[in-house]
Design a protein around this motif. Structure first.
Motif, PDB file in Angstrom:
ATOM      1  N   ASN A 199       0.819  -1.207   0.000  1.00 26.54           N
ATOM      2  CA  ASN A 199       0.000   0.000   0.000  1.00 26.54           C
ATOM      3  C   ASN A 199       0.856   1.262   0.000  1.00 26.54           C
ATOM      4  O   ASN A 199       0.469   2.270  -0.599  1.00 26.54           O
ATOM      5  CB  ASN A 199      -0.940   0.000   1.207  1.00 26.54           C
ATOM      6  CG  ASN A 199      -2.141  -0.895   1.009  1.00 26.54           C
ATOM      7  OD1 ASN A 199      -3.146  -0.491   0.438  1.00 26.54           O
ATOM      8  ND2 ASN A 199      -2.040  -2.137   1.480  1.00 26.54           N
ATOM      9  N   ARG A 245      -8.036  -9.287   8.748  1.00 25.48           N
ATOM     10  CA  ARG A 245      -9.113  -8.333   9.020  1.00 25.48           C
ATOM     11  C   ARG A 245      -8.572  -7.074   9.700  1.00 25.48           C
ATOM     12  O   ARG A 245      -8.960  -5.952   9.358  1.00 25.48           O
ATOM     13  CB  ARG A 245     -10.168  -8.990   9.902  1.00 25.48           C
ATOM     14  CG  ARG A 245     -11.369  -8.095  10.199  1.00 25.48           C
ATOM     15  CD  ARG A 245     -12.444  -8.853  10.967  1.00 25.48           C
ATOM     16  NE  ARG A 245     -13.599  -8.005  11.244  1.00 25.48           N
ATOM     17  CZ  ARG A 245     -13.696  -7.215  12.301  1.00 25.48           C
ATOM     18  NH1 ARG A 245     -12.713  -7.182  13.192  1.00 25.48           N
ATOM     19  NH2 ARG A 245     -14.785  -6.459  12.479  1.00 25.48           N
ATOM     20  N   SER A 269      -6.620  -4.998   7.164  1.00 23.35           N
ATOM     21  CA  SER A 269      -7.535  -4.331   6.233  1.00 23.35           C
ATOM     22  C   SER A 269      -8.209  -3.141   6.888  1.00 23.35           C
ATOM     23  O   SER A 269      -8.386  -2.085   6.260  1.00 23.35           O
ATOM     24  CB  SER A 269      -8.591  -5.325   5.734  1.00 23.35           C
ATOM     25  OG  SER A 269      -7.992  -6.391   5.033  1.00 23.35           O
TER      26      SER A 269
END
Length: 320
Positions: A65, A139, A142
């Motif tokens: 990212n 999770r 994210s």
């Protein structure tokens, strides 16, 4: 978001980085090479992380990212900057200027939060290694990334909203190579109170983001330092520090040049210095980050060798 206000100015003129004609062609070549290397470097690192299963970890998820942000961050400025070197009058529409300002704020704020998330990831990896994959679950990672982009979006909305409120009457020449907050404030013909309030809001937002993220990063590394000092093994200490070195270098460069740029461009007397410092933030950092993480990382080097071998070495033809 509406890109119109009551201003009589419908477009701006970007003066660019330099005004000496003899320097424009050499700088055009330098910045074009920088652009190509930045795109290739970040795309290569993203591809390596995507194609290699051994890099499918939280650390490289954040790094993916970071490269994604740096890649699109360079798209925001480079085309218009290159135009400044080859055109006599480089114009940008009011909407285009506000869009550039928005994406500038979005990617800059998002990168700040991603670097903060990476510091937290390193803290968990070193201080709680047995629970690392539990705490840094897909999770959780994210959600951290979603929060980073969401907060980046909010920061960009605030900055852009402040600028849209201003009026621009006569002068439309931005003494910069991009649409930034303080050069735009200098052109505004709005009342003093509105200009001051917009500058104050922008400064408070930037200061809050920097202070909050810096505090989390410093606390993370304080806990890491406290934890590694208890290690009796020199090998373990060396491994822990090598794991964090790339991130420390990136954070130091990002915050160091970012704060200097913010301070310099907010001063009327140091616009020229602010331009030079902005070059480091907008062009050099997106270029350097993939090399910092690849040249100092054994896993990335190994993944690069495996990927190159995968595409260069072919299986021999087997005859029946």
């Amino acid at each position: 978001m509406a890109m119109k206000n009551d201003s009589s100015v419908t477009e701006f003129i970007l003066t660019g980085l330099v005004d000496q004609p003899e320097l424009k062609l050499p700088l055009f070549v330098v910045f074009l090479v920088n652009y190509i290397v930045t795109v290739v470097g970040n795309l290569s690192l993203m591809s390596l992380i995507f194609l290699n299963s051994n890099l499918q970890t939280p650390m490289y998820f954040f790094l993916f990212n970071l490269s994604f942000i740096d890649l699109f961050y360079s798209f925001v400025f480079t085309p218009k900057t290159l135009m400044c070197f080859v055109s006599e009058k480089n114009t940008i529409s009011f909407g285009g200027c506000m869009s550039q300002l928005f994406f500038f704020g979005f990617f800059a704020h998002s990168e700040c939060y991603v670097l903060t998330a990476m510091a937290y990831d390193r803290y968990v990896a070193i201080c709680q290694p047995l629970l690392y994959m539990v705490i840094m679950s897909p999770r959780k990672c994210s959600l951290l990334m979603f929060g980073s982009y969401l907060m980046g979006f909010v920061g960009a909305i605030v900055h852009t909203g402040c600028m849209i409120r201003l009026n621009f009457c006569d002068s439309n020449i931005i003494n910069h190579y991009l649409c930034d907050i303080f050069p735009l404030l200098q052109l505004s013909c709005s009342n003093t109170y509105l200009n001051f309030s917009n500058e104050l809001v922008s400064s408070v937002v930037v200061s809050t983001v920097v202070l909050a993220s810096s505090l989390i990063i410093l606390l993370s590394y304080a806990f890491i330092l406290f934890n590694v000092t208890k290690l009796s093994s020199g090998k373990g200490l060396s491994k822990a520090m090598s794991t964090c070195s790339s991130h420390i270098i990136t954070v130091a460069l990002f915050y160091g040049f970012g704060m200097l740029t913010h301070i310099k461009t907010s001063s009327d007397e140091s616009v020229g210095q602010g331009k030079i410092l902005s070059v480091f933030c907008t062009f050099l950092l997106p270029l350097l980050n993939p090399f910092i993480y690849s040249l100092r990382n054994k896993d990335v080097k190994l993944a690069l060798k495996r990927t190159m071998r995968r595409f260069t070495v072919r299986e021999p033809l087997r005859l029946p």
